[in-house]
Design a protein around this motif. Structure first.
Motif, PDB file in Angstrom:
ATOM      1  N   ALA B 379      94.645  75.707 -28.356  1.00 19.53           N
ATOM      2  CA  ALA B 379      96.089  75.538 -28.482  1.00 19.53           C
ATOM      3  C   ALA B 379      96.769  76.872 -28.774  1.00 19.53           C
ATOM      4  O   ALA B 379      97.829  77.181 -28.218  1.00 19.53           O
ATOM      5  CB  ALA B 379      96.412  74.534 -29.567  1.00 19.53           C
ATOM      6  N   VAL B 380      96.145  77.648 -29.654  1.00 20.10           N
ATOM      7  CA  VAL B 380      96.760  78.927 -30.015  1.00 20.10           C
ATOM      8  C   VAL B 380      96.796  79.857 -28.801  1.00 20.10           C
ATOM      9  O   VAL B 380      97.801  80.526 -28.549  1.00 20.10           O
ATOM     10  CB  VAL B 380      96.006  79.561 -31.198  1.00 20.10           C
ATOM     11  CG1 VAL B 380      96.375  81.002 -31.350  1.00 20.10           C
ATOM     12  CG2 VAL B 380      96.304  78.812 -32.473  1.00 20.10           C
ATOM     13  N   PHE B 381      95.723  79.857 -28.020  1.00 21.73           N
ATOM     14  CA  PHE B 381      95.704  80.719 -26.827  1.00 21.73           C
ATOM     15  C   PHE B 381      96.769  80.279 -25.834  1.00 21.73           C
ATOM     16  O   PHE B 381      97.460  81.105 -25.238  1.00 21.73           O
ATOM     17  CB  PHE B 381      94.328  80.687 -26.166  1.00 21.73           C
ATOM     18  CG  PHE B 381      93.336  81.545 -26.883  1.00 21.73           C
ATOM     19  CD1 PHE B 381      93.656  82.147 -28.088  1.00 21.73           C
ATOM     20  CD2 PHE B 381      92.076  81.755 -26.372  1.00 21.73           C
ATOM     21  CE1 PHE B 381      92.754  82.932 -28.761  1.00 21.73           C
ATOM     22  CE2 PHE B 381      91.159  82.549 -27.037  1.00 21.73           C
ATOM     23  CZ  PHE B 381      91.493  83.131 -28.226  1.00 21.73           C
ATOM     24  N   ASN B 382      96.887  78.972 -25.652  1.00 23.48           N
ATOM     25  CA  ASN B 382      97.956  78.450 -24.816  1.00 23.48           C
ATOM     26  C   ASN B 382      99.277  79.038 -25.233  1.00 23.48           C
ATOM     27  O   ASN B 382     100.059  79.519 -24.421  1.00 23.48           O
ATOM     28  CB  ASN B 382      98.088  76.929 -25.022  1.00 23.48           C
ATOM     29  CG  ASN B 382      97.424  76.167 -23.927  1.00 23.48           C
ATOM     30  OD1 ASN B 382      96.948  76.768 -22.979  1.00 23.48           O
ATOM     31  ND2 ASN B 382      97.379  74.869 -24.060  1.00 23.48           N
ATOM     32  N   TYR B 383      99.494  78.951 -26.533  1.00 21.57           N
ATOM     33  CA  TYR B 383     100.774  79.343 -27.058  1.00 21.57           C
ATOM     34  C   TYR B 383     101.001  80.831 -26.870  1.00 21.57           C
ATOM     35  O   TYR B 383     102.101  81.261 -26.489  1.00 21.57           O
ATOM     36  CB  TYR B 383     100.868  78.944 -28.523  1.00 21.57           C
ATOM     37  CG  TYR B 383     102.220  79.221 -29.085  1.00 21.57           C
ATOM     38  CD1 TYR B 383     103.347  78.716 -28.455  1.00 21.57           C
ATOM     39  CD2 TYR B 383     102.387  80.006 -30.197  1.00 21.57           C
ATOM     40  CE1 TYR B 383     104.604  78.982 -28.928  1.00 21.57           C
ATOM     41  CE2 TYR B 383     103.629  80.274 -30.684  1.00 21.57           C
ATOM     42  CZ  TYR B 383     104.739  79.759 -30.047  1.00 21.57           C
ATOM     43  OH  TYR B 383     105.987  80.033 -30.524  1.00 21.57           O
ATOM     44  N   ILE B 384      99.960  81.614 -27.133  1.00 18.87           N
ATOM     45  CA  ILE B 384     100.112  83.071 -26.984  1.00 18.87           C
ATOM     46  C   ILE B 384     100.481  83.401 -25.534  1.00 18.87           C
ATOM     47  O   ILE B 384     101.435  84.134 -25.267  1.00 18.87           O
ATOM     48  CB  ILE B 384      98.819  83.795 -27.396  1.00 18.87           C
ATOM     49  CG1 ILE B 384      98.596  83.646 -28.889  1.00 18.87           C
ATOM     50  CG2 ILE B 384      98.887  85.257 -27.025  1.00 18.87           C
ATOM     51  CD1 ILE B 384      97.331  84.296 -29.368  1.00 18.87           C
ATOM     52  N   ASN B 385      99.716  82.827 -24.611  1.00 10.63           N
ATOM     53  CA  ASN B 385      99.973  83.101 -23.198  1.00 10.63           C
ATOM     54  C   ASN B 385     101.383  82.734 -22.806  1.00 10.63           C
ATOM     55  O   ASN B 385     102.099  83.504 -22.169  1.00 10.63           O
ATOM     56  CB  ASN B 385      99.007  82.274 -22.341  1.00 10.63           C
ATOM     57  CG  ASN B 385      97.772  83.071 -22.025  1.00 10.63           C
ATOM     58  OD1 ASN B 385      97.796  84.284 -22.124  1.00 10.63           O
ATOM     59  ND2 ASN B 385      96.713  82.399 -21.661  1.00 10.63           N
ATOM     60  N   ILE B 386     101.762  81.523 -23.189  1.00 13.10           N
ATOM     61  CA  ILE B 386     103.078  81.052 -22.762  1.00 13.10           C
ATOM     62  C   ILE B 386     104.175  81.836 -23.428  1.00 13.10           C
ATOM     63  O   ILE B 386     105.170  82.190 -22.795  1.00 13.10           O
ATOM     64  CB  ILE B 386     103.200  79.546 -23.053  1.00 13.10           C
ATOM     65  CG1 ILE B 386     102.293  78.801 -22.084  1.00 13.10           C
ATOM     66  CG2 ILE B 386     104.622  79.073 -22.895  1.00 13.10           C
ATOM     67  CD1 ILE B 386     102.229  77.335 -22.316  1.00 13.10           C
ATOM     68  N   SER B 387     103.996  82.169 -24.705  1.00 21.33           N
ATOM     69  CA  SER B 387     105.108  82.845 -25.369  1.00 21.33           C
ATOM     70  C   SER B 387     105.266  84.271 -24.855  1.00 21.33           C
ATOM     71  O   SER B 387     106.383  84.780 -24.816  1.00 21.33           O
ATOM     72  CB  SER B 387     104.974  82.807 -26.889  1.00 21.33           C
ATOM     73  OG  SER B 387     103.796  83.399 -27.275  1.00 21.33           O
ATOM     74  N   ILE B 388     104.182  84.900 -24.424  1.00 19.37           N
ATOM     75  CA  ILE B 388     104.352  86.231 -23.829  1.00 19.37           C
ATOM     76  C   ILE B 388     105.163  86.120 -22.540  1.00 19.37           C
ATOM     77  O   ILE B 388     106.101  86.886 -22.301  1.00 19.37           O
ATOM     78  CB  ILE B 388     102.983  86.880 -23.545  1.00 19.37           C
ATOM     79  CG1 ILE B 388     102.338  87.319 -24.846  1.00 19.37           C
ATOM     80  CG2 ILE B 388     103.133  88.087 -22.639  1.00 19.37           C
ATOM     81  CD1 ILE B 388     101.024  87.998 -24.674  1.00 19.37           C
ATOM     82  N   LEU B 389     104.810  85.128 -21.745  1.00 15.08           N
ATOM     83  CA  LEU B 389     105.521  84.975 -20.481  1.00 15.08           C
ATOM     84  C   LEU B 389     106.983  84.603 -20.710  1.00 15.08           C
ATOM     85  O   LEU B 389     107.874  85.101 -20.016  1.00 15.08           O
ATOM     86  CB  LEU B 389     104.845  83.897 -19.645  1.00 15.08           C
ATOM     87  CG  LEU B 389     103.786  84.415 -18.682  1.00 15.08           C
ATOM     88  CD1 LEU B 389     103.303  83.311 -17.791  1.00 15.08           C
ATOM     89  CD2 LEU B 389     104.382  85.538 -17.827  1.00 15.08           C
ATOM     90  N   MET B 390     107.194  83.690 -21.681  1.00 14.72           N
ATOM     91  CA  MET B 390     108.568  83.282 -21.946  1.00 14.72           C
ATOM     92  C   MET B 390     109.397  84.458 -22.424  1.00 14.72           C
ATOM     93  O   MET B 390     110.554  84.615 -22.051  1.00 14.72           O
ATOM     94  CB  MET B 390     108.609  82.175 -22.997  1.00 14.72           C
ATOM     95  CG  MET B 390     108.103  80.897 -22.426  1.00 14.72           C
ATOM     96  SD  MET B 390     108.787  79.391 -23.041  1.00 14.72           S
ATOM     97  CE  MET B 390     109.522  79.692 -24.559  1.00 14.72           C
ATOM     98  N   ALA B 391     108.780  85.271 -23.259  1.00 12.33           N
ATOM     99  CA  ALA B 391     109.521  86.405 -23.803  1.00 12.33           C
ATOM    100  C   ALA B 391     109.799  87.433 -22.726  1.00 12.33           C
ATOM    101  O   ALA B 391     110.754  88.190 -22.827  1.00 12.33           O
ATOM    102  CB  ALA B 391     108.746  87.027 -24.943  1.00 12.33           C
ATOM    103  N   SER B 392     108.985  87.454 -21.702  1.00 14.65           N
ATOM    104  CA  SER B 392     109.221  88.453 -20.662  1.00 14.65           C
ATOM    105  C   SER B 392     110.542  88.192 -19.959  1.00 14.65           C
ATOM    106  O   SER B 392     111.103  89.069 -19.320  1.00 14.65           O
ATOM    107  CB  SER B 392     108.081  88.435 -19.660  1.00 14.65           C
ATOM    108  OG  SER B 392     108.106  87.244 -18.930  1.00 14.65           O
TER     109      SER B 392
END
Lengths: 113, 868
Positions: B379-392
Motif C-alpha cells: 500500500a505504501v509503495f502504491n501511494y509513493i508511486n501515485i503521489s509522485i505522479l500526482m505531484a508532477s
C-alpha cells in the motif's frame, strides 16, 4: 482627548531620553537616571520600556555610534518623537492642573484645634 | 589599545545570550551588556563585572527578547497557513477522486490488516495488563536443580500459602489457584467446563466486572461464580443467582449455588475459566493429608503486596519458607523461592515451567505480522508511486511557490500536511474495515474474541497515533523531498521531466509485483495442499466407525457388553489410545539398541476392526493365547526405521518382555498430516487398560446410530462426559485450523493482487493522461492498436518478467519453508502455484493497459490535439 497612558517608569525614561537628546541608548539612560534621581534601574527593564515606548510611537530610533567597549557593536539611539513630546506635555499639564487644585497646606486653624 | 579591553565578559553567558536573543535586538542588548561590563570592571573589578554580566544576561531573558521562529504577531498567519495547506490539499484530493480512492483504500486495507495483527499480538503480550492491581501482584516460584540444570516452576507446595500470613507481613491478599476440567451437571445434562479453584482473596486481587451478584460470593464455601457465557448456556434467560449446579471432581459430586455472574472474559485476561470455585470447598485441604504428601502437592500461589512495598523486603520471609520446605522435603530442596511480578509472567514464559501461561505461539504471530507487513509495504509503495505522479502535475505550483519565497522545508511541510489528510482518512477507514470486516472474519477463523476497545484500551490509541505518524512519514517524506528539490527555473521553463520513466518508480513496482507473486503462490500452494490432503488416503478405512471414551476401568465391561448387544454394531474393540489422536511413546529394545516408538495397546481384533491393510505376515488371532501375550504388529515405517525386513530374526523387547512380530501393516496416519508417520507397534493387551472403544457399524449406519450410542453410554455412566465421535471426524479440529490459515493466506493474496492492480491502474492512467497527445499523434499517423498497446505496456511487461523471476525464486524458497513448517505432507511449490501467480499478474497488467488503450481508441484525436 483620551489621554496618553504613561506608567511611572515610562514617564521617567521618556523624559530622560528627551534630556539626553540624540545620545540616548540603554546604558546612557541608566546612567542618567542614576545621576539625576539616584535610582538604580535594571538594564533589561530599561530596554523593555524603550522598546515598548517605540512600539507606542513616542520614541524613534536608529542604529549608530559603535565603540570599542561595546565590542564594536552599534547602539540603538533613541530620540523623542512629536507624539512623545505631546504625551509628556499632556501628562505634565494634567498633573499641574491637578496639583494647582490641591488645598494649600497652610496653617488653617478653622477646624478648631 | 586600552588595557581594560584585555578582559572579556564570561563566554558562556555571552553564548547563551546569542543563542536565545532575537537577532533584531541582539546588537543593542549585547552592546549594552558589554558596556556595563566594562563600567563595572573599572569600578568594582573583574569578578563583580563578570557576575553582573551573568545577571544581566539572565535578566534580558524575557519573552520580548527571546528568538522565535516567527515574530509573535505572525502567529495568526500560522493557523491561516495550515488552513490554506489543508484547503489546497483537500481540493487536490477531491479533484482526483480516482487516484485518491486508490491511495486511501490501499492504505486503509493495510491499516486494517495491521490492526488485526496488532490486536492479535497485543492480546498475547499485554495479557492481564488491564488489571488495576497488576503492579502489586506477584507469583511464587521456586527453582530446583534437576538433571537438565536449574529449572524454575510456577507452582509451589500448597502449605506455603498457609504460612504466608505469619512469615510475609507485607502481603495484603493471597490466593491459591488450581485449574481443573470438571464435569458440571445441571438438569441431568453434563458439560465439561474449565473451573478455577481459588481462595476468596482472588476476587480482591483481580478485578472482574460482575453482572449479577457480587465478588464476595466466593467467601461462601458452597457458592460459585460463573461467566456470562456459561450462565447463558445453563440458565438461558432465567435469573442465575441462587440456582443449583453440581460439579464432579475426582469422582465425587458436590452441590453448589450460583453466587455471581461475571462479564465474559476477553482475550486479554491472564486466566481462562468458565467458573470460579472456592478452593476450600472441594479440594482436599492439606490438613487431611500427611505432612509430606501435603508439601508435595503443588499449585499456583499469588500474593498481592501492600501498595509501595518493595518485593525485596519479602526475601527474609521467603528464605524462612524455603527452609521449612527443605526440612520437610530434603530430597527435593528448593534452591530459591522467589516472587515473580505478575506483569513479567508473559515475558518469562520460557523460564517458568508449569506457569500460568505455557507458550506464546510465535508462529501465528509471525504469519500475521508478515501478512500485515506485506500489505503495508504494497500500500505504501502504491501511494509513493501515485503521489509522485500526482505531484508532477503540480510542478508549476511548486515553481511559483519557490519563486515567491517558500523554502524547501515549507514546501515539504505542505506536502506532508496533505499526506496527513490522506493518512488520516486511511486510518479512520482502516479502523472501520478492521472493526466490521477483518476482525469478525479473523475471530471466526482463529476462534478468538478480539475487539477494538477504544474506550478502555489506551494502547490502541497509541498504536493508531503511531501508525498515523509512521505512514505519513514513510509514504510522504520521499515524494515530498523529491518533488521539492527541483530548481524553479527548470520547472518554469518547462523542461523538467519527471515521473513516468523514473527508475525509482520501476523499482517500487517490481517490488510490488514480486510481493504479489509470492503471496499468490503461497495462497495457491496452501489451497492445493489442503485439496490434496483432503483426498489423501489415511491408510485405513475410516467410514462406519464410532469411537467412544471409557472414563474409568470399571465401566469398560458393562459398556462393551451393552454396545455388543446393539444390532447395528458388527464388531467392537478396545484400545488404550485411538488412531487419529496422540499415541503414547515407549522405549523398546531390538538387538540391544533402544528406540522410542509409538505403542498402541489394543484388543487383539483392533487391527481388523479398523481395517488396517496387512502387508506381510498375519493379523492377531484372538483365539491364540500366544498372540495376546507375546505377539505384536508393526507398521512399515517401523521396519524402515530399524532397517529390517519381515520376518524378523530376533525378538523385540518391550517392558522387558520379548515379543514376536507376527505381521506388518501398511503405514497409516495416526495424527494429522502436519507430522510424519512415526514407527508404530500394536500390541494386543488385556481388557482392563482400555480408555476407548471402537465400534464397527454396519455399512452406512454410523452417523445415524450416534444418538443411540450416546443414550446407551449415558444409561451406563450417568455421571460422565460422553466424548464419542465418528472415526471420520478425528482430524476435524486440525482440518479446521488448516483451513483457517489457508483462508487467511488466500485473503492476503487476494488483497495483495488487488492492491498491486490498483497501484498499476493508477500509474498507467496517470501516465496515459500525461502522454495522451503523444498517443493521439501516433494514432493520426496511422499507428494501430497493437503498436500503441505495446508502447504503453512494454515497460510493465519488462517489470513483470523481472518480478516473475525474482518472485518465483523467492516464492519457491519462502513458500516451501512455510509449507514445511506447517505440513509433513504437502504439494510443494509446483508449476500450478507458480504458473497461476505469473498468469494472474500478467492478466492484471493486460487488463489495466487495455482499459487505458480503450481511451485512445475511443478518443477523437482532433479534439484532444486541438485543445491547448
Amino acid at each position: 482627548m483620551k489621554g496618553y497612558n504613561l506608567g511611572e517608569l515610562e514617564e521617567l525614561i521618556l523624559l530622560t531620553v528627551g534630556i539626553l537628546d540624540q545620545e540616548a541608548y540603554g546604558v546612557a539612560v541608566l546612567e542618567e537616571i542614576k545621576n539625576q534621581t539616584g535610582r538604580k534601574v535594571n538594564i533589561s527593564a530599561i530596554h523593555t520600556v524603550l522598546n515598548r515606548l517605540e512600539d507606542k510611537g513616542y520614541l524613534k530610533s536608529h542604529m549608530g555610534g559603535a565603540t570599542e567597549e561595546r565590542g564594536g557593536r552599534r547602539k540603538r539611539l533613541f530620540s523623542i518623537s512629536a507624539t512623545g513630546r505631546a504625551a509628556i506635555e499632556e501628562v505634565k499639564n494634567v498633573r499641574n492642573k491637578l496639583f494647582d487644585q490641591l488645598p494649600p497646606l497652610a496653617l488653617d486653624f478653622s477646624h478648631g484645634y | 589599545m586600552d588595557t581594560k579591553l584585555k578582559y572579556h565578559p564570561p563566554k558562556w553567558p555571552d553564548r547563551f545570550l546569542e543563542f536565545y536573543c532575537n537577532p533584531s535586538r541582539l546588537e543593542q542588548i549585547q552592546g549594552d551588556a558589554y558596556e556595563l561590563f566594562h563600567m563595572n570592571l573599572e569600578e568594582r573589578g573583574l569578578r563583580y563585572a563578570r557576575f553582573r554580566f551573568l545577571i544581566h544576561v539572565l535578566s534580558f531573558f524575557r519573552w520580548g527578547n527571546i528568538r522565535r521562529s516567527k515574530p509573535s504577531y505572525q502567529t495568526y498567519n500560522h493557523g491561516a497557513m495550515f488552513k490554506n495547506y489543508m484547503k489546497i490539499g483537500w481540493r487536490n484530493l477531491s479533484k482526483q477522486k480516482g487516484t485518491t480512492f486508490i491511495s486511501v483504500f490501499g492504505l486503509a486495507c493495510a491499516v486494517g490488516c495491521c490492526m488485526v495483527a496488532y490486536l492479535f499480538i497485543a492480546h498475547i503480550w499485554f495479557k492481564g495488563m488491564h488489571q488495576p492491581n497488576k503492579n502489586e501482584i506477584f507469583q511464587l516460584t521456586y527453582t530446583v536443580e534437576e538433571d537438565e540444570g536449574k529449572i524454575t516452576y510456577g507452582t509451589v507446595a500448597e502449605p506455603i500459602s498457609e504460612l504466608i500470613p505469619e512469615n510475609l507481613n507485607q502481603v495484603k491478599n493471597q490466593t491459591r489457584i488450581l485449574t481443573n476440567f470438571s464435569v458440571l451437571i445441571h438438569n441431568n445434562e453434563s458439560f465439561l467446563q474449565r473451573s478455577l479453584y481459588v481462595d476468596s482473596g482472588f476476587m480482591e486481587m483481580f478485578e472482574y466486572r460482575m453482572e449479577y451478584g457480587f465478588p464476595g460470593a466466593l467467601n461462601e464455601p458452597d457458592e460459585v461464580i460463573l461467566t456470562h457465557q456459561l450462565s447463558e448456556k445453563l440458565f438461558g434467560d432465567t435469573h442465575p443467582i441462587g440456582q443449583e449446579i453440581s460439579l464432579v471432581t475426582d469422582g465425587t459430586e458436590k452441590l453448589y449455588k450460583v453466587g455471581g455472574v461475571m462479564a465474559d472474559l476477553n482475550d486479554m485476561d491472564m486466566f481462562n475459566f468458565d467458573l470460579l470455585v472456592n478452593i476450600e470447598s472441594s479440594h482436599n485441604t492439606s490438613l487431611d493429608l500427611p505432612l509430606k504428601d501435603a508439601w508435595s502437592s503443588e499449585l499456583w500461589t499469588f500474593v498481592q503486596l501492600e501498595k509501595g512495598t518493595n518485593p525485596m523486603d519479602l526475601n527474609p520471609g521467603l528464605a524462612m519458607l524455603k527452609e521449612r520446605q527443605n526440612q520437610i522435603n530434603p530430597e527435593k530442596p528448593y534452591l530459591d523461592l522467589e516472587l515473580v511480578a505478575y506483569t513479567d509472567l508473559i515475558y518469562k514464559v520460557d523460564q517458568i515451567e508449569r506457569g500460568v501461561r505455557t507458550f506464546l505461539g510465535l508462529a501465528p504471530q509471525i504469519v500475521l505480522g508478515a501478512i500485515a507487513t506485506f500489505i503495508m509495504i504494497l500500500a505504501v509503495f502504491n501511494y509513493i508511486n501515485i503521489s509522485i505522479l500526482m505531484a508532477s502535475r503540480r510542478l508549476k505550483e511548486i515553481g511559483v511557490r519557490k519563486v515567491i519565497g517558500s523554502n524547501k522545508w515549507q514546501l515539504i511541510a505542505q506536502f506532508l500536511s496533505e499526506n496527513l489528510l490522506v493518512c488520516l482518512m486511511a486510518i479512520v477507514l482502516g479502523s472501520l474495515l478492521a472493526a466490521f470486516l477483518f476482525l469478525p472474519g479473523f475471530n471466526d477463523i482463529a476462534s478468538k474474541n478480539l475487539k477494538i476497545d477504544l474506550f478502555n484500551d489506551k494502547y490502541i490509541w497509541m498504536f493508531l497515533a503511531g501508525m498515523l505518524l509512521f505512514i505519513t512519514l514513510v509514504s510522504g517524506l520521499y515524494p515530498a523531498i523529491y518533488i521539492t528539490s527541483f530548481k524553479p527555473i527548470h520547472i518554469l521553463k518547462g523542461n523538467q521531466q519527471l515521473g513516468s520513466k523514473s527508475v525509482f518508480t520501476s523499482v517500487l513496482l517490481t517490488f510490488q509485483f514480486t510481493l504479489a507473486i509470492i503471496s499468490i503462490v503461497a495462497g495457491v500452494a496452501f489451497v492445493q495442499t489442503n485439496y490434496i490432503n483432503s483426498n489423501r488416503d489415511w491408510g485405513y478405512e475410516s467410514s462406519d466407525k464410532i469411537i467412544v471414551n471409557v472414563p474409568s476401568p470399571e465401566d469398560y465391561t458393562p459398556l462393551k457388553n451393552k454396545f455388543a448387544a446393539l444390532a447395528s454394531v458388527n464388531e467392537i474393540s478396545g484400545s488404550q489410545d485411538y488412531v487419529g489422536n496422540w499415541i503414547r511413546e515407549e522405549e523398546l529394545i531390538y538387538d540391544e539398541q533402544k528406540y522410542e516408538i509409538g505403542l498402541l495397546n489394543a484388543e487383539a481384533n483392533y487391527s481388523e476392526v479398523l481395517d488396517l491393510k496387512l502387508k506381510q505376515g498375519r493379523m492377531f488371532n484372538p483365539a491364540l493365547i500366544s498372540d495376546t501375550e507375546e505377539s505384536i504388529l508393526v507398521n512399515q515405517k517401523f521396519l524402515d526405521r530399524l532397517g529390517l525386513s519381515f520376518p524378523l530374526t530376533k525378538k523385540i523387547t518391550l517392558d522387558s518382555v520379548g515379543y514376536n512380530v507376527v505381521g506388518v501393516v501398511e503405514d497409516f496416519h495416526t495424527i494429522y498430516f502436519q507430522s510424519l508417520i512415526d514407527p508404530l507397534v500394536i500390541r494386543a493387551s488385556p481388557d482392563s487398560t482400555f480408555n476407548y472403544l471402537t465400534l464397527k457399524m454396519s455399512a452406512g449406519t454410523a452417523a445415524s446410530s450416534m444418538e443411540e450410542v450416546k443414550k446407551i453410554w449415558h444409561e451406563t455412566i450417568p455421571r460422565g462426559l460422553f466424548e464419542g465421535k465418528l472415526q471420520t471426524e478425528v482430524f476435524d479440529h486440525e482440518v479446521k485450523d488448516v483451513q483457517g490459515v489457508s483462508k487467511l493466506i488466500l485473503f492476503a493474496a487476494i488483497l495483495a493482487v488487488v492492491l498491486a492492480a490498483l497501484g498499476l491502474f493508477g500509474l498507467v492512467s496517470l501516465n496515459m493522461n500525461s502522454r495522451i497527445k503523444d498517443f493521439c499523434v501516433r494514432k493520426v499517423f496511422g499507428a494501430d492498436l497493437g503498436d500503441l498497446s505495446m508502447k504503453l505496456a512494454k515497460r510493465y511487461l519488462i517489470i513483470w518478467v523481472i518480478a516473475s523471476v525474482l518472485g518465483g525464486g523467492l516464492a519457491i524458497f519462502l513458500v516451501s519453508t512455510f509449507l514445511n513448517s506447517f505440513f509433513a505432507f504437502h504439494s510443494g511449490v509446483g508449476l500450478i502455484p507458480l504458473g497461476l501467480g505469473f498468469l494472474v499478474l500478467f492478466l492484471v497488467i493486460v487488463g489495466t493497459v487495455s482499459s487505458q488503450i480503450m481511451k485512445i481508441v475511443k478518443a477523437n484525436p482532433a479534439r484532444i490535439l486541438k485543445a491547448e
